[in-house]
Design a protein around this motif. Structure first.
Motif, PDB file in Angstrom:
ATOM      1  N   LYS A 227     108.732 -28.380  44.856  1.00  0.00           N
ATOM      2  CA  LYS A 227     107.665 -27.968  45.789  1.00  0.00           C
ATOM      3  C   LYS A 227     106.323 -28.589  45.431  1.00  0.00           C
ATOM      4  CE  LYS A 227     108.907 -23.543  45.056  1.00  0.00           C
ATOM      5  NZ  LYS A 227     109.025 -22.084  45.157  1.00  0.00           N
ATOM      6  N   ALA A 228     106.201 -28.985  44.157  1.00  0.00           N
ATOM      7  CA  ALA A 228     104.877 -29.337  43.632  1.00  0.00           C
ATOM      8  C   ALA A 228     104.350 -30.665  44.163  1.00  0.00           C
ATOM      9  CB  ALA A 228     104.949 -29.408  42.111  1.00  0.00           C
ATOM     10  N   VAL A 229     103.028 -30.757  44.225  1.00  0.00           N
ATOM     11  CA  VAL A 229     102.356 -32.056  44.340  1.00  0.00           C
ATOM     12  C   VAL A 229     101.794 -32.344  42.949  1.00  0.00           C
ATOM     13  CG1 VAL A 229     100.460 -33.347  45.380  1.00  0.00           C
ATOM     14  CG2 VAL A 229     101.763 -31.708  46.757  1.00  0.00           C
ATOM     15  N   PHE A 230     102.199 -33.466  42.371  1.00  0.00           N
ATOM     16  CA  PHE A 230     101.731 -33.848  41.043  1.00  0.00           C
ATOM     17  C   PHE A 230     100.466 -34.693  41.158  1.00  0.00           C
ATOM     18  CE2 PHE A 230     104.855 -32.927  37.634  1.00  0.00           C
ATOM     19  CZ  PHE A 230     105.863 -32.355  38.389  1.00  0.00           C
ATOM     20  N   TYR A 231      99.640 -34.603  40.132  1.00  0.00           N
ATOM     21  CA  TYR A 231      98.392 -35.367  40.067  1.00  0.00           C
ATOM     22  C   TYR A 231      98.352 -35.990  38.678  1.00  0.00           C
ATOM     23  CZ  TYR A 231      93.179 -35.797  40.097  1.00  0.00           C
ATOM     24  OH  TYR A 231      91.862 -36.211  40.036  1.00  0.00           O
TER      25      TYR A 231
ATOM     26  N   TRP B 219     100.481 -34.691  35.536  1.00  0.00           N
ATOM     27  CA  TRP B 219     101.137 -35.623  34.599  1.00  0.00           C
ATOM     28  C   TRP B 219      99.998 -36.242  33.808  1.00  0.00           C
ATOM     29  CZ3 TRP B 219     102.414 -41.122  36.768  1.00  0.00           C
ATOM     30  CH2 TRP B 219     102.486 -42.040  35.704  1.00  0.00           C
ATOM     31  N   LEU B 220     100.093 -36.051  32.491  1.00  0.00           N
ATOM     32  CA  LEU B 220      99.064 -36.567  31.597  1.00  0.00           C
ATOM     33  C   LEU B 220      99.556 -37.877  31.013  1.00  0.00           C
ATOM     34  CD1 LEU B 220      96.606 -34.833  30.909  1.00  0.00           C
ATOM     35  CD2 LEU B 220      97.737 -34.215  28.766  1.00  0.00           C
ATOM     36  N   SER B 221      98.860 -38.969  31.249  1.00  0.00           N
ATOM     37  CA  SER B 221      99.198 -40.208  30.551  1.00  0.00           C
ATOM     38  C   SER B 221      98.964 -39.971  29.058  1.00  0.00           C
ATOM     39  CB  SER B 221      98.350 -41.362  31.087  1.00  0.00           C
ATOM     40  OG  SER B 221      98.948 -41.911  32.234  1.00  0.00           O
ATOM     41  N   PRO B 222      99.460 -40.842  28.163  1.00  0.00           N
ATOM     42  CA  PRO B 222      99.510 -40.488  26.735  1.00  0.00           C
ATOM     43  C   PRO B 222      98.188 -39.983  26.148  1.00  0.00           C
ATOM     44  CG  PRO B 222     100.712 -42.503  27.104  1.00  0.00           C
ATOM     45  CD  PRO B 222     100.053 -42.173  28.414  1.00  0.00           C
ATOM     46  N   HIS B 223      98.315 -38.873  25.426  1.00  0.00           N
ATOM     47  CA  HIS B 223      97.144 -38.239  24.817  1.00  0.00           C
ATOM     48  C   HIS B 223      97.275 -38.274  23.308  1.00  0.00           C
ATOM     49  CE1 HIS B 223     100.315 -35.293  24.606  1.00  0.00           C
ATOM     50  NE2 HIS B 223      99.639 -34.731  23.621  1.00  0.00           N
ATOM     51  N   TYR B 224      98.245 -39.046  22.798  1.00  0.00           N
ATOM     52  CA  TYR B 224      98.573 -39.031  21.371  1.00  0.00           C
ATOM     53  C   TYR B 224      97.649 -39.965  20.579  1.00  0.00           C
ATOM     54  CZ  TYR B 224     102.896 -37.757  23.843  1.00  0.00           C
ATOM     55  OH  TYR B 224     103.805 -37.203  24.696  1.00  0.00           O
TER      56      TYR B 224
ATOM     57  N   ARG C 132      96.161 -21.039  35.907  1.00  0.00           N
ATOM     58  CA  ARG C 132      95.834 -21.363  37.299  1.00  0.00           C
ATOM     59  C   ARG C 132      97.072 -21.752  38.100  1.00  0.00           C
ATOM     60  NH1 ARG C 132      91.869 -22.549  33.942  1.00  0.00           N
ATOM     61  NH2 ARG C 132      89.680 -22.288  34.532  1.00  0.00           N
ATOM     62  N   GLY C 133      98.231 -21.556  37.506  1.00  0.00           N
ATOM     63  CA  GLY C 133      99.470 -21.880  38.232  1.00  0.00           C
ATOM     64  C   GLY C 133      99.759 -23.371  38.277  1.00  0.00           C
ATOM     65  N   ILE C 134      99.120 -24.128  37.381  1.00  0.00           N
ATOM     66  CA  ILE C 134      99.335 -25.581  37.368  1.00  0.00           C
ATOM     67  C   ILE C 134     100.265 -25.942  36.210  1.00  0.00           C
ATOM     68  CG2 ILE C 134      98.188 -27.825  37.080  1.00  0.00           C
ATOM     69  CD1 ILE C 134      95.658 -26.580  38.302  1.00  0.00           C
ATOM     70  N   HIS C 135     101.354 -26.637  36.518  1.00  0.00           N
ATOM     71  CA  HIS C 135     102.275 -27.094  35.471  1.00  0.00           C
ATOM     72  C   HIS C 135     101.747 -28.387  34.842  1.00  0.00           C
ATOM     73  CE1 HIS C 135     104.891 -24.451  37.871  1.00  0.00           C
ATOM     74  NE2 HIS C 135     105.584 -24.290  36.756  1.00  0.00           N
ATOM     75  N   VAL C 136     102.217 -28.658  33.624  1.00  0.00           N
ATOM     76  CA  VAL C 136     101.746 -29.872  32.930  1.00  0.00           C
ATOM     77  C   VAL C 136     102.939 -30.624  32.341  1.00  0.00           C
ATOM     78  CG1 VAL C 136     100.347 -30.767  31.024  1.00  0.00           C
ATOM     79  CG2 VAL C 136      99.544 -28.779  32.317  1.00  0.00           C
TER      80      VAL C 136
ATOM     81  N   PHE D 188     103.494 -37.855  43.957  1.00  0.00           N
ATOM     82  CA  PHE D 188     102.616 -38.039  42.801  1.00  0.00           C
ATOM     83  C   PHE D 188     101.343 -38.741  43.261  1.00  0.00           C
ATOM     84  CE2 PHE D 188     104.632 -37.287  38.543  1.00  0.00           C
ATOM     85  CZ  PHE D 188     105.780 -36.670  38.993  1.00  0.00           C
ATOM     86  N   LEU D 189     100.191 -38.121  42.986  1.00  0.00           N
ATOM     87  CA  LEU D 189      98.889 -38.707  43.327  1.00  0.00           C
ATOM     88  C   LEU D 189      98.223 -39.157  42.021  1.00  0.00           C
ATOM     89  CD1 LEU D 189      97.707 -35.875  45.775  1.00  0.00           C
ATOM     90  CD2 LEU D 189      99.134 -37.876  46.302  1.00  0.00           C
ATOM     91  N   TYR D 190      97.242 -40.006  42.144  1.00  0.00           N
ATOM     92  CA  TYR D 190      96.592 -40.577  40.948  1.00  0.00           C
ATOM     93  C   TYR D 190      95.109 -40.221  40.922  1.00  0.00           C
ATOM     94  CZ  TYR D 190      94.851 -44.188  37.751  1.00  0.00           C
ATOM     95  OH  TYR D 190      94.234 -44.860  36.729  1.00  0.00           O
ATOM     96  N   ASN D 191      94.601 -39.815  39.769  1.00  0.00           N
ATOM     97  CA  ASN D 191      93.217 -39.294  39.721  1.00  0.00           C
ATOM     98  C   ASN D 191      92.188 -40.272  40.320  1.00  0.00           C
ATOM     99  OD1 ASN D 191      92.690 -39.514  36.058  1.00  0.00           O
ATOM    100  ND2 ASN D 191      92.741 -41.130  37.573  1.00  0.00           N
ATOM    101  N   GLY D 192      91.311 -39.710  41.111  1.00  0.00           N
ATOM    102  CA  GLY D 192      90.268 -40.522  41.750  1.00  0.00           C
ATOM    103  C   GLY D 192      90.603 -40.931  43.170  1.00  0.00           C
TER     104      GLY D 192
END
Ligand code: NOJ
Length: 575
Positions: A15-19, A56-61, A98-102, A375-379
């Motif tokens: 159901k989700a829209v990813f960002y 969706w978080l691009s690498p944060h490592y 806030r009901g947002i998955h990661v 999947f949408l992309y920030n900005g």
């Protein structure tokens, strides 16, 4: 295709829209010119109000950042410039509240050359971690074979200390792990469990197709060399020509991609993820084979073929959907996108130079009305465009820098032309900081701070969040409205897809029908600057308006003569 499942019965990720958040560029919370977790935490309300459901978080490592974080130096850490593990946890909790998955980016194929595993592996031929990477003897002072790296030049790097070569599918700072070694698997699965135990909702799997190579190391048999193909790539003037070169390029990589062992590995990973309730795996691949039997490998694989076009035309989308939806195994769920951190921005890529804003709105409408998870992309929600960099010193993407130097040194091109290629094929242009306000540095960082990539100066022309929040007709408010509409319209989420008017050149028309929800919607996306009056011979004759990008008379339409304005987005429920 199964449309007997109601919206309520679907999994959250269906159901989700990813960002996609690109951490370096999303929001700078401590004013050092680089995005970070404080910035992300501060913007969670913004994301909730935008109406997306998952990140969706691009690498944060921790990473030396030779490939913007896709060179991971510690799989269970957080890059110090982004914050601490506690900051990450606060971000995750804040999103969940806030009901947002990661979901996180999981880079399985390679590590950074600064990862302690590789440092050990390098230290001697009999180090216990030697076999964690792909080491081979050279041949008469040359690399073991003629394989190339996807980022150019040989795929082998010589290590003078141990007198062997190691394999790297990407940069030499990204040595490939040897996934045939069970210890590698164990160590990586530990990292996977570490994040799942913390509560992350899944992973986007980086470059899955590259995980195994042919162990016999046969030379590739392509006729053209990689530099020759790069020449052809640079000279290509259309997406069609580009596609041809890409096809030829595949031959060069014939023994480095999609090798046996991958699907067993994906099943193993899926079994681990399935020990945790309701997690998701999405692969950076368009290969349908990664869906396995529809239940045992990845939950999602991107429909990348859809985005590989100069213009998104109705015929293109119809052909894509016809091919893609019919090829999916039973139970598999589609996944659509038009942009990410590796591709030009949607606004720049598909625009025609005259109707870019309208086309960008249609692109979003397409993502939110096709069957599958978008999947949408920030900005993109504020219509950010590609930024053309003016000097090679501004580039941060090593791929661009390599393209530039190859063009100058090997092809003898003048620097200005080489710069144009670096801009065209490099990826910095779509990675610039998100523009939050009409303020110095676009409100990303305080005045006077040098941001890691330049901010697009068009923040001063309304391409920024603050101005667009205040303007009801802005792109941002359009995104917010459309995201709300999707959420409130079960057929757009759970419904099947039936194309209509399949010969229409100017507009795309289709039905989304969810039997279980008792709802059928007609979607018409007019991708042209011509108005049309359309006749739909459906069981019912009337449609109740759900959404239109244009002002319409009344909210009920006669389907025997439905007038659609140029570039109109029309969604109606069949009554
Ligand atoms: C795909 C990622 O999206 C890209 O940014 C990266 O350079 C390569 N994989 C290598 O990790």
């Amino acid at each position: 295709m199964n449309n007997e499942v109601s919206m309520e019965e679907l999994k959250w990720w269906q159901k989700a829209v990813f960002y996609q958040i690109y951490p370096r560029s999303f929001a700078d919370g401590n004013g050092d010119g680089v995005g970070d977790f404080h910035g992300m935490i501060d913007r969670l309300d913004y994301l909730q109000e935008l109406g997306i459901d998952a990140l969706w978080l691009s690498p944060h490592y921790p990473s030396p950042q030779h490939d913007c974080g896709y060179d991971v130096a510690d799989y269970t850490g957080v890059a110090p410039e982004y914050g601490t593990l506690d900051d990450f946890k606060r971000f995750l909790d804040g999103a969940h509240q806030r009901g947002i998955h990661v979901i996180l980016d999981l880079v399985l194929n390679h590590t950074s050359d600064q990862h302690p595993w590789f440092i050990e592996s390098c230290s001697s031929r009999d180090n216990p971690k030697r076999d964690w990477y792909v080491w081979r003897d050279g041949k008469d002072g040359r690399p073991p074979n003629n394989w190339c790296s996807f980022f150019g030049d040989s795929a082998w790097e010589f290590d003078p200390v141990t007198d062997q070569y190691y394999y790297h599918a990407f940069l030499r700072q990204q040595p490939d792990l040897n996934w045939r070694n069970p210890e590698v698997k164990r160590a990586m699965w530990d990292a996977v469990r570490f994040w799942l135990d913390l509560g992350v909702d899944g992973f986007r799997l980086d470059a899955v197709g590259t995980i195994f190579e042919d162990p016999a190391l046969p030379d590739h048999t392509a006729e053209k060399s990689l530099p020759e193909l790069h020449r052809a790539f640079m000279a290509a003037s259309s997406e069609g020509e580009l596609a041809q070169v890409i096809e030829q390029r595949k031959e060069i990589f014939q023994y480095q991609l999609e090798q046996p062992g991958l699907h067993e590995l994906m099943r193993e990973l899926r079994a681990i993820v399935d020990e945790y309730p309701d997690r998701v795996l999405v692969g950076e691949t368009d290969e349908i084979a990664y869906y396995g039997d529809g239940t045992d490998e990845l939950h999602l694989a991107f429909n990348f073929p859809l985005m590989k076009a100069e213009r998104i035309t109705p015929a293109w989308v119809r052909a894509n959907q016809q091919g893609r939806l019919t090829a999916l195994p039973p139970g598999a769920w589609p996944c659509n996108t038009l942009g990410n951190h590796d591709s030009p921005r949607v606004y720049s890529r598909y625009g025609d130079g005259q109707n870019d804003e309208a086309i960008a709105r249609l692109s979003l409408a397409l993502m939110l009305t096709l069957r599958g998870t978008p999947f949408l992309y920030n900005g993109e929600e504020i219509g950010m465009i590609d930024l053309v960099l003016e000097d090679i010193s501004q580039f941060r993407d090593n791929l661009s820098v390599w393209i530039y130097h190859t063009a100058v040194d090997e092809f003898g091109l003048p620097p200005a032309e080489a710069l144009a290629y670096a801009n065209r094929f490099g990826r910095d242009k779509c990675r610039t900081p998100v523009q939050w306000a009409n303020a110095p540095n676009g409100g990303f960082s305080p005045a006077g701070v040098q941001t890691w990539l330049p901010v697009n100066p068009n923040y001063a022309q309304g391409v920024n969040v603050a101005d667009q929040l205040a303007d009801p007709d802005s792109m941002l408010n359009f995104y917010r409205r459309m995201l709300r509409v999707r959420k409130q319209t079960p057929a757009l989420i759970a419904g099947d897809y039936t194309p209509l008017h399949e010969d229409a050149e100017d507009y795309l028309a289709f039905l989304r029908r969810s039997k279980a929800d008792g709802q059928t919607c007609l979607v018409v996306l007019n991708m042209s600057n011509r108005a049309h009056t359309l006749r739909f011979d459906l069981d019912a004759h009337l449609a109740r308006l759900v959404f239109s990008s244009h002002a319409r008379d009344g909210d009920t339409d006669d389907l025997s003569q439905l007038t659609i304005a140029p570039f109109e987005i029309y969604i109606a429920e069949i009554v």
